[in-house]
Design a protein around this motif. Structure first.
Motif, PDB file in Angstrom:
ATOM      1  N   SER A   1       0.809  -1.212   0.000  1.00  0.00           N
ATOM      2  CA  SER A   1       0.000   0.000   0.000  1.00  0.00           C
ATOM      3  C   SER A   1       0.845   1.266   0.000  1.00  0.00           C
ATOM      4  O   SER A   1       1.801   1.383   0.771  1.00  0.00           O
ATOM      5  CB  SER A   1      -0.909   0.000   1.233  1.00  0.00           C
ATOM      6  N   PRO A   2       0.482   2.242  -0.836  1.00  0.00           N
ATOM      7  CA  PRO A   2       1.145   3.552  -0.780  1.00  0.00           C
ATOM      8  C   PRO A   2       0.930   4.260   0.552  1.00  0.00           C
ATOM      9  O   PRO A   2       1.697   5.150   0.905  1.00  0.00           O
ATOM     10  CB  PRO A   2       0.479   4.334  -1.924  1.00  0.00           C
ATOM     11  N   ALA A   3      -0.144   3.878   1.278  1.00  0.00           N
ATOM     12  CA  ALA A   3      -0.415   4.509   2.567  1.00  0.00           C
ATOM     13  C   ALA A   3       0.632   4.144   3.604  1.00  0.00           C
ATOM     14  O   ALA A   3       0.790   4.845   4.605  1.00  0.00           O
ATOM     15  CB  ALA A   3      -1.807   4.093   3.070  1.00  0.00           C
ATOM     16  N   MET A   4       1.348   3.048   3.365  1.00  0.00           N
ATOM     17  CA  MET A   4       2.301   2.560   4.350  1.00  0.00           C
ATOM     18  C   MET A   4       3.741   2.909   4.018  1.00  0.00           C
ATOM     19  O   MET A   4       4.555   3.137   4.912  1.00  0.00           O
ATOM     20  CB  MET A   4       2.171   1.030   4.464  1.00  0.00           C
ATOM     21  N   PHE A   5       4.073   2.935   2.735  1.00  0.00           N
ATOM     22  CA  PHE A   5       5.466   3.080   2.353  1.00  0.00           C
ATOM     23  C   PHE A   5       5.602   4.085   1.215  1.00  0.00           C
ATOM     24  O   PHE A   5       4.739   4.184   0.350  1.00  0.00           O
ATOM     25  CB  PHE A   5       6.047   1.726   1.914  1.00  0.00           C
ATOM     26  N   GLY A   6       6.699   4.806   1.227  1.00  0.00           N
ATOM     27  CA  GLY A   6       6.962   5.800   0.199  1.00  0.00           C
ATOM     28  C   GLY A   6       7.175   5.168  -1.162  1.00  0.00           C
ATOM     29  O   GLY A   6       7.518   3.991  -1.299  1.00  0.00           O
ATOM     30  N   GLU A   7       6.984   5.980  -2.200  1.00  0.00           N
ATOM     31  CA  GLU A   7       7.082   5.502  -3.573  1.00  0.00           C
ATOM     32  C   GLU A   7       8.457   4.931  -3.871  1.00  0.00           C
ATOM     33  O   GLU A   7       8.591   3.896  -4.527  1.00  0.00           O
ATOM     34  CB  GLU A   7       6.752   6.656  -4.531  1.00  0.00           C
ATOM     35  N   ARG A   8       9.507   5.583  -3.379  1.00  0.00           N
ATOM     36  CA  ARG A   8      10.866   5.119  -3.682  1.00  0.00           C
ATOM     37  C   ARG A   8      11.133   3.732  -3.101  1.00  0.00           C
ATOM     38  O   ARG A   8      11.744   2.890  -3.747  1.00  0.00           O
ATOM     39  CB  ARG A   8      11.897   6.116  -3.151  1.00  0.00           C
ATOM     40  N   LEU A   9      10.665   3.496  -1.891  1.00  0.00           N
ATOM     41  CA  LEU A   9      10.863   2.174  -1.300  1.00  0.00           C
ATOM     42  C   LEU A   9      10.029   1.129  -2.018  1.00  0.00           C
ATOM     43  O   LEU A   9      10.502   0.006  -2.264  1.00  0.00           O
ATOM     44  CB  LEU A   9      10.501   2.209   0.193  1.00  0.00           C
ATOM     45  N   ARG A  10       8.798   1.473  -2.393  1.00  0.00           N
ATOM     46  CA  ARG A  10       7.950   0.502  -3.089  1.00  0.00           C
ATOM     47  C   ARG A  10       8.478   0.191  -4.486  1.00  0.00           C
ATOM     48  O   ARG A  10       8.175  -0.853  -5.053  1.00  0.00           O
ATOM     49  CB  ARG A  10       6.510   1.028  -3.166  1.00  0.00           C
ATOM     50  N   GLN A  11       9.285   1.089  -5.033  1.00  0.00           N
ATOM     51  CA  GLN A  11       9.857   0.842  -6.358  1.00  0.00           C
ATOM     52  C   GLN A  11      11.018  -0.144  -6.312  1.00  0.00           C
ATOM     53  O   GLN A  11      11.343  -0.761  -7.326  1.00  0.00           O
ATOM     54  CB  GLN A  11      10.334   2.161  -6.973  1.00  0.00           C
ATOM     55  N   ILE A  12      11.650  -0.311  -5.166  1.00  0.00           N
ATOM     56  CA  ILE A  12      12.844  -1.165  -5.095  1.00  0.00           C
ATOM     57  C   ILE A  12      12.527  -2.615  -5.461  1.00  0.00           C
ATOM     58  O   ILE A  12      13.223  -3.209  -6.290  1.00  0.00           O
ATOM     59  CB  ILE A  12      13.503  -1.047  -3.710  1.00  0.00           C
ATOM     60  N   PRO A  13      11.485  -3.255  -4.880  1.00  0.00           N
ATOM     61  CA  PRO A  13      11.199  -4.624  -5.315  1.00  0.00           C
ATOM     62  C   PRO A  13      10.804  -4.703  -6.784  1.00  0.00           C
ATOM     63  O   PRO A  13      11.098  -5.690  -7.460  1.00  0.00           O
ATOM     64  CB  PRO A  13      10.051  -5.075  -4.399  1.00  0.00           C
ATOM     65  N   LEU A  14      10.148  -3.659  -7.293  1.00  0.00           N
ATOM     66  CA  LEU A  14       9.802  -3.650  -8.715  1.00  0.00           C
ATOM     67  C   LEU A  14      11.065  -3.569  -9.568  1.00  0.00           C
ATOM     68  O   LEU A  14      11.169  -4.233 -10.610  1.00  0.00           O
ATOM     69  CB  LEU A  14       8.871  -2.474  -9.027  1.00  0.00           C
ATOM     70  N   GLN A  15      12.025  -2.754  -9.136  1.00  0.00           N
ATOM     71  CA  GLN A  15      13.294  -2.668  -9.855  1.00  0.00           C
ATOM     72  C   GLN A  15      14.059  -3.982  -9.777  1.00  0.00           C
ATOM     73  O   GLN A  15      14.688  -4.410 -10.750  1.00  0.00           O
ATOM     74  CB  GLN A  15      14.138  -1.527  -9.282  1.00  0.00           C
TER      75      GLN A  15
END
Length: 887
Positions: free
Chosen positions: A354-368
């Motif tokens: 959820s974006p409500a829990m974690f910043g965009e940059r951190l959520r992008q790391i597993p995607l990267q």
């Protein structure tokens, strides 16, 4: 702007902090071990002559590792500091709320007629030593009255009455042998009119106490300027601070290393939850405006955070700060507890994304990391295809067995790296979600504690005001006339001006008739009678310690709105009979709302989060008060929330209004004597705090990954020649291709769409300057829709259908390339039921009744050719983003 020196100090502090982050250090070491493996594989690839180059993958993972560890460190630090600041804020705010009540107490008690009468009597007899013995009876009565006061307001340990010369005339605690005071407190109170004096220091009236919090007020006759004396209320400061600290400590004290402090305006520690770590009296600079600081005290380093008091009802307190210190070596210990074990894994995964829990940059790391791994898998898949093709046509330049082993090890290293990324981020996610659940429960406990403390004061107020001598005398004399009613009303209006948490104060007789009110209009309606049930209970009380409380419901005394009314019996001066009662109408709507707002979470800037919700719920599940209009006061709580609002659990995660919320609850446990063992009053109220943590639909969208086909190689020596097959997935179906028909797999993000093309046409891919048609076989294969939830990411498999004749097939995942006996392949006719088919053979898998179709480039071209638009009439559109090709 921060100076260069400040910046360097901040960096040095962060460096010291990171050494104590156990999880970050552990993952850093694991990533370093994997990085060494990547270095070895890169070297082997260069020395083997296979053309396998992992340098780019190694560099990409290395760069991402640095970003991940940095984010892990910041997330862990931010959550820790936020929790510390919350404790610091609550510690000082709860104290300020308590002291606000004390400022009202001293103002009202200094106007007590019995105290004034005693001071006048003492002044009259001061020069007549023989007559002073006549004062003893008055002293005994007044000391008993002081005892009644402290029996109700147990936050005080002593009451002292002094004359204008500072001589002690009377005190509740007669064991203290202080005859007079030279403290500046007395002179300051005598020189201050219509206002209290607040002092926290060593005061000579209390010689056994190192520091005392005393409230003093000048006593005078109404309309006169000459003071009669000074009244002092001595607050149980040490007892109260330890109660506050105990509520803020974890239930398992062995797991809570935080030291909670109160400091004065100069940074001197005036109260400590752990005197062994940080004693009172030491000087600590408050951490204001900078979030946190690394502070050294003695041989230890601490993470420190502070908070200034939030003013309450206009009262800002004595200028104190809340301050929390956490030993660095224990600041980042991982403690998840049992909270997550009772949460549906599918819901938990939705919360973690959820974006409500974690910043965009951190959520992008597993995607990267996934993107790097997909590129690596594609490279390995292409390598296997290339090796297989070279081996079949006899053009392999290197040892194909070694090359395949090397490719296999590269793939394994990629999977291990990706798994470590997933593990570290998942570990962080679990820690953060656990913290949110813990914080929700903490804030619910705060809300109910604020309520219990506030209503404790209401139970005290009604009982003490019922002992007002004027009320007792005037009601005992019979039905009061208009003048007496006005006199009682004046007292009530004065009191209501001091105690602003009430909307009305009423005095009534034994028939329930309103005698006077702090609202003067009620005195003009002498026939108004209170017929509510609580009035009868008030009139039936047996002693001055008893009180009664209405149910939370609509009352004409509150304009028909719901609230609580606290009442106590007024007894005759000799105490022999009940002559009436006092009812105090709590201004419930704004007061409860303010309590709940103070319990809402705050963001990093200290501002209250507006997307969260808090509520008080009664034992029947009815909403008493809420910060969100979507919950109506008086309505019953929805079933999912009601299940958690019984107060027996710390909470959980529930869906409400289309969103997932972390829910914390806490049931009322009382405060001091209020709702304690000696108190007959019971009212089960539960505080509920809800923090949004994700989209409820995201949980429904979570889907398991599609299992790969299980295919094993040669099992019997007589099965003959073997062939390698390159597998791939479309939707929920797996297919295979012969390596000699494959050119390579490519990312699908460079596809150009063709407006007006049918659903089976994916677009054009430019390859060596030629537009290659790419087809989507999902519909004719009757495969399910692809989704990111099952790991789908579109790729193009480029096929060779003859010299210079290329076509592409969209694939959602590339699979293994097993070697199978040719004898297992079963041919498929070109036409079935009048339609051309795209597979040329099938092969059984190890799963019962499952077959793997082997596709043919020529048959795909034949079947799908009609799906390609007329190129002469096309204007290709290059997509601006990869999402354009997702299905």
């Amino acid at each position: 702007m921060a100076s260069h020196q400040d910046t360097q100090q901040a960096k040095a502090g962060l460096a010291r902090i990171s050494r104590h982050m156990e999880a970050v250090q552990a993952y850093g070491q694991s990533f370093q071990g994997l990085q060494t493996g990547w270095d070895n594989l890169t070297l082997l690839g260069q020395l083997s002559g296979t053309g396998i180059d992992t340098g780019q993958t190694r560099q990409a993972f290395q760069q991402l590792t640095g970003q991940l560890l940095e984010h892990l460190g910041h997330e862990v630090l931010d959550k820790t500091v936020l929790a510390m600041r919350a404790k610091a804020q609550v510690a000082v705010d709860i104290m300020v709320r308590n002291l606000f009540e004390r400022t009202a107490d001293i103002g009202f008690l200094a106007t007590d007629e019995d105290i004034r009468a005693f001071l006048l009597r003492e002044r009259e007899l001061r020069s007549h030593y023989a007559a002073r013995r006549e004062l003893q009876d008055d002293m005994d009565l007044l000391r008993a009255r002081f005892g009644e006061y402290v029996a109700k307001y147990s936050v005080y340990h002593d009451i002292v009455l002094l004359d204008t010369a500072g001589r002690v005339l009377l005190r509740l605690d007669d064991s203290v042998s202080v005859e007079s005071s030279r403290d500046a407190l007395v002179a300051e109170a005598l020189g201050t009119r219509a206002a209290y004096v607040e002092a926290f220091r060593h005061i000579d009236l209390l010689p056994a106490h190192g520091q005392s919090l005393v409230y003093a007020y000048r006593v005078e006759q109404p309309g006169e300027t000459e003071p009669l004396g000074v009244l002092c209320l001595c607050f149980r400061f040490d007892d109260e601070t330890q109660r506050i600290f105990a509520n803020l400590r974890e239930q398992d004290h062995d797991q809570d290393w935080s030291v909670i402090l109160l400091t004065d305006a100069d940074g001197r520690v005036i109260a400590s939850s752990d005197h062994h770590h940080i004693p009172t009296g030491v000087q600590l600079a408050p951490v204001l405006g900078e979030g946190f600081r690394v502070q050294r005290f003695g041989p230890h380093e601490y993470l420190a955070a502070s908070a200034t008091a939030t003013p309450y009802q206009g009262y800002g307190g004595p200028g104190w700060h809340g301050h929390v210190m956490l030993p660095l070596q224990h600041a980042f210990e991982r403690r998840r507890g049992e909270a997550l074990r009772h949460i549906d894994p599918q819901v938990l995964q939705a919360v973690m994304r959820s974006p409500a829990m974690f910043g965009e940059r951190l959520r992008q790391i597993p995607l990267q990391a996934d993107e790097i791994q997909r590129a690596l898998n594609r490279s390995i898949w292409n390598g296997h295809v290339r090796m297989s093709r070279q081996q079949q046509n006899g053009s392999a330049a290197v040892n194909s067995s070694f090359a395949k082993v090397l490719l296999q090890e590269v793939g394994n290293s990629g999977e291990r790296t990706k798994a470590l990324f997933a593990e570290s981020i998942n570990d962080l996610h679990e820690t953060v979600v656990s913290a949110v659940l813990h914080d929700s429960a903490f804030l619910a406990a705060l809300a109910i504690d604020i309520m219990d403390r506030n209503l404790y004061e209401r139970a005290n107020d009604c009982r003490w005001w019922a002992l007002t001598s004027a009320f007792r005398e005037l009601l005992a004399a019979g039905s009061p006339d208009a003048d007496k009613r006005h006199r009682i009303g004046e007292v009530l209006r004065y009191v209501n001006g001091l105690y602003t948490v009430y909307s009305d104060l009423v005095v009534f007789d034994t028939q329930g008739r309103v005698v006077a009110s702090s609202h003067s209009h009620r005195e003009e309606a002498p026939d108004e009678t209170l017929r509510e049930e609580w009035v009868h209970r008030v009139l039936a009380l047996e002693d001055s310690q008893g009180y009664a409380v209405s149910d939370f419901g609509a009352s004409p005394l509150y304009g028909g709105a719901p609230t609580y009314i606290y009442g106590a019996a007024i007894r005759s001066p000799d105490g022999s009979r009940v002559v009436g009662g006092v009812g105090i109408v709590f201004d419930g709507s704004p007061q409860f709302a303010a309590m709940l707002r103070d319990a809402l979470p705050r963001d990093e800037s200290g501002a209250t989060r507006q997307d969260c919700l808090a509520a008080f719920i009664d034992a029947q599940g009815r909403v008493l008060s809420t910060t969100d209009d979507r919950l109506q006061v008086g309505a019953r709580l929805p079933a999912d929330l009601l299940r958690l609002a019984d107060g027996t659990t710390a909470g959980g995660i529930v869906e409400w209004q289309g969103r997932l919320h972390a829910v914390g609850t806490r049931r009322s446990a009382g405060y001091r004597e209020y709702k304690g063992e000696g108190d007959a009053y019971r009212n089960e109220v539960t505080a509920l705090v809800m923090v949004p943590v994700g989209d409820a639909q995201a949980a429904a969208r979570t889907a398991p990954a599609v299992n790969r086909p299980q295919l094993h190689g040669r099992r019997q020596s007589d099965e003959g020649a073997c062939i390698e097959l390159a597998t791939f997935r479309v939707g929920d179906k797996w297919f295979a291709l012969k390596p000699e028909e494959i050119v390579e797999a490519l990312p699908a993000r460079k596809l150009s769409t063709a407006p007006g093309a049918g659903p089976d046409f994916g677009g054009y891919l430019m390859h060596e300057g030629t537009p290659v048609p790419v087809f989507d076989i999902r519909h004719i294969a009757q495969a399910a829709e692809a989704s990111e939830a099952d790991g789908a990411q579109p790729q193009v498999i480029l096929l060779n259908n003859g010299p210079g004749n290329w076509l592409g097939v969209l694939a959602d995942e590339l699979g293994p390339i097993p070697e199978l006996p040719v004898a297992r392949m079963k041919p498929v006719p070109g036409m079935i039921a009048g339609a051309s088919v795209i597979s040329e053979a099938i092969v059984p898998t190890d799963e019962a009744e499952q077959l793997l179709p082997i596709l043919c480039a020529a048959r795909i071209a034949q079947r799908m050719g009609s799906a390609e638009p007329d190129r002469s009439k096309l204007q290709l559109v290059t997509p601006a983003a990869p999402q354009a090709v997702r299905r």
